[in-house]
Design an enzyme around this catalytic site. Structure first.
Site, mmCIF file in Angstrom:
data_model
loop_
_atom_site.group_PDB
_atom_site.id
_atom_site.type_symbol
_atom_site.label_atom_id
_atom_site.label_comp_id
_atom_site.label_asym_id
_atom_site.label_seq_id
_atom_site.Cartn_x
_atom_site.Cartn_y
_atom_site.Cartn_z
ATOM 1 N N GLY A 106 73.698 -33.425 28.892
ATOM 2 C CA GLY A 106 74.129 -32.110 28.437
ATOM 3 C C GLY A 106 75.272 -31.503 29.216
ATOM 4 N NE ARG A 112 77.918 -6.124 24.905
ATOM 5 C CZ ARG A 112 77.207 -6.321 23.798
ATOM 6 N NH1 ARG A 112 76.785 -5.281 23.100
ATOM 7 N NH2 ARG A 112 76.923 -7.548 23.390
ATOM 8 C CE LYS A 135 74.730 9.247 20.199
ATOM 9 N NZ LYS A 135 74.040 8.333 21.132
ATOM 10 N NE ARG A 146 68.371 16.829 22.730
ATOM 11 C CZ ARG A 146 67.688 15.732 22.447
ATOM 12 N NH1 ARG A 146 66.662 15.771 21.587
ATOM 13 N NH2 ARG A 146 68.009 14.581 22.998
ATOM 14 C CG ASP A 166 82.483 0.996 18.556
ATOM 15 O OD1 ASP A 166 83.137 1.190 19.595
ATOM 16 O OD2 ASP A 166 81.257 1.189 18.490
ATOM 17 C CB SER A 170 75.252 -5.584 18.681
ATOM 18 O OG SER A 170 74.181 -6.461 18.952
ATOM 19 C CB THR A 171 71.741 -3.557 15.893
ATOM 20 O OG1 THR A 171 72.229 -2.263 16.273
ATOM 21 C CG2 THR A 171 71.118 -4.249 17.098
ATOM 22 N N GLY A 172 74.544 -2.864 14.383
ATOM 23 C CA GLY A 172 75.166 -2.093 13.314
ATOM 24 C C GLY A 172 74.515 -0.752 13.062
ATOM 25 C CB THR A 200 76.147 3.215 16.149
ATOM 26 O OG1 THR A 200 75.237 3.220 17.250
ATOM 27 C CG2 THR A 200 77.104 4.389 16.293
#
Length: 285
Positions: free
Chosen positions: A35, A91, A185, A187, A211, A215-217, A219
């Site tokens: 490998g 990151r 944001k 509150r 952006d 990643s997850t999408g 946002t």
């Protein structure tokens, strides 16, 4: 003269396009039975640009980048640049718990053992480039993104998903001559936070959300839903790096009119090419 390019395993998806602009150095890259990577440079020269993205498998692609640098040095190359379209570990740029490394710093130092210059695309935190011992530059593909969307947006506007990404939105907007802003944001209860665009009216307008990484999408989907509620016309989403979690492309695509990323990482929505930026680095030789 044409620059000499070396294409690593993590940049094979860019090879055909790059070959039209420069000479490719013939290298042999394979794996031993256990490998481990094997790299051999089959040509000689003085200067070369290695292109190696470090998306999955991150560690394997990083090791290959180091081996390519060492092999080129052994072959007599005196000046080496490396272009890393997507830099793994970028990151991990700070210590959050005692005992952790600053991972991106370790990567920069290792690359600096072999390469005189480092070029990355839209790194998460540009200040981390200070860890590289040679010349290090961050490239943001604002022109490529703007050119892709210019006929789709009309008199629209550019939005960043948060204030930290505002500079990206600004640079794309400046190329297009359009208005730009960001989400903030707010509150609205002890348990609920709402996103809203700052100081812009999106009603009846086409909107591009910009952006660095998707990643997850989550946002982007939330931002798109808010824009729909506020009367936005067509909603487009773009990022430099498509680090998509499983199902993310489908989820984001359902929420917007179009999703696009650059080809720093090959995906089914990598519609924007970064190759022109890489070729220009060679033209400076």
């Amino acid at each position: 003269m044409k620059v000499l390019f070396v294409i690593g395993s993590g940049a094979k998806h860019l090879e055909e396009e790059i070959s039209r602009h420069g000479n490719l150095i013939n290298v042999e890259i394979k794996k031993f039975p256990d490998g481990e990577k094997y790299v051999r440079v089959l040509e000689r020269g003085k200067e070369a640009i290695v292109i190696q993205s470090t998306y999955h498998p991150q560690d394997e692609n990083l090791i290959e980048a180091l081996l390519l640098g060492d092999a080129l040095s052994e072959a007599g190359f005196k000046k080496l640049k490396i272009v890393i379209p997507y830099l793994a570990y970028s990151r991990q740029d700070r210590v959050t718990k005692e005992g952790e490394p600053i991972s991106v710093r370790a990567i920069m130092k290792m690359l600096g053992l072999y390469y005189d210059e480092l070029y990355v695309f839209d790194i998460h935190n540009p200040k981390t480039l200070e860890h590289f011992p040679g010349i290090a530059k961050n490239i943001y593909p604002a022109e490529a993104i703007a050119n892709y969307f210019k006929d789709k947006l009309g008199e629209g506007l550019i939005l960043a998903p948060d204030k930290g990404a505002l500079e990206r939105a600004k640079r794309v907007a400046e190329v297009l001559g359009l208005e730009y802003s960001h989400f903030e944001k707010e509150r609205i209860s002890p348990t609920e936070v709402r996103m809203k665009p700052v100081d812009v009216d999106v009603n009846g307008k086409n909107v591009l959300i910009v952006d660095d990484i998707i990643s997850t999408g989550g946002t982007m989907i939330k931002a798109a839903n808010i824009l729909r509620e506020l009367g936005a016309k067509e909603i487009f989403v773009v990022a430099t790096h498509g680090v998509f979690a499983e199902g993310a492309i489908e989820r984001v695509s359902k929420a917007v009119n179009e999703l696009a990323v650059t080809n720093t990482i090959p995906t089914e929505v990598s519609k924007i090419s970064i190759v022109d930026y890489i070729v220009k680095l060679g033209e400076k030789e």
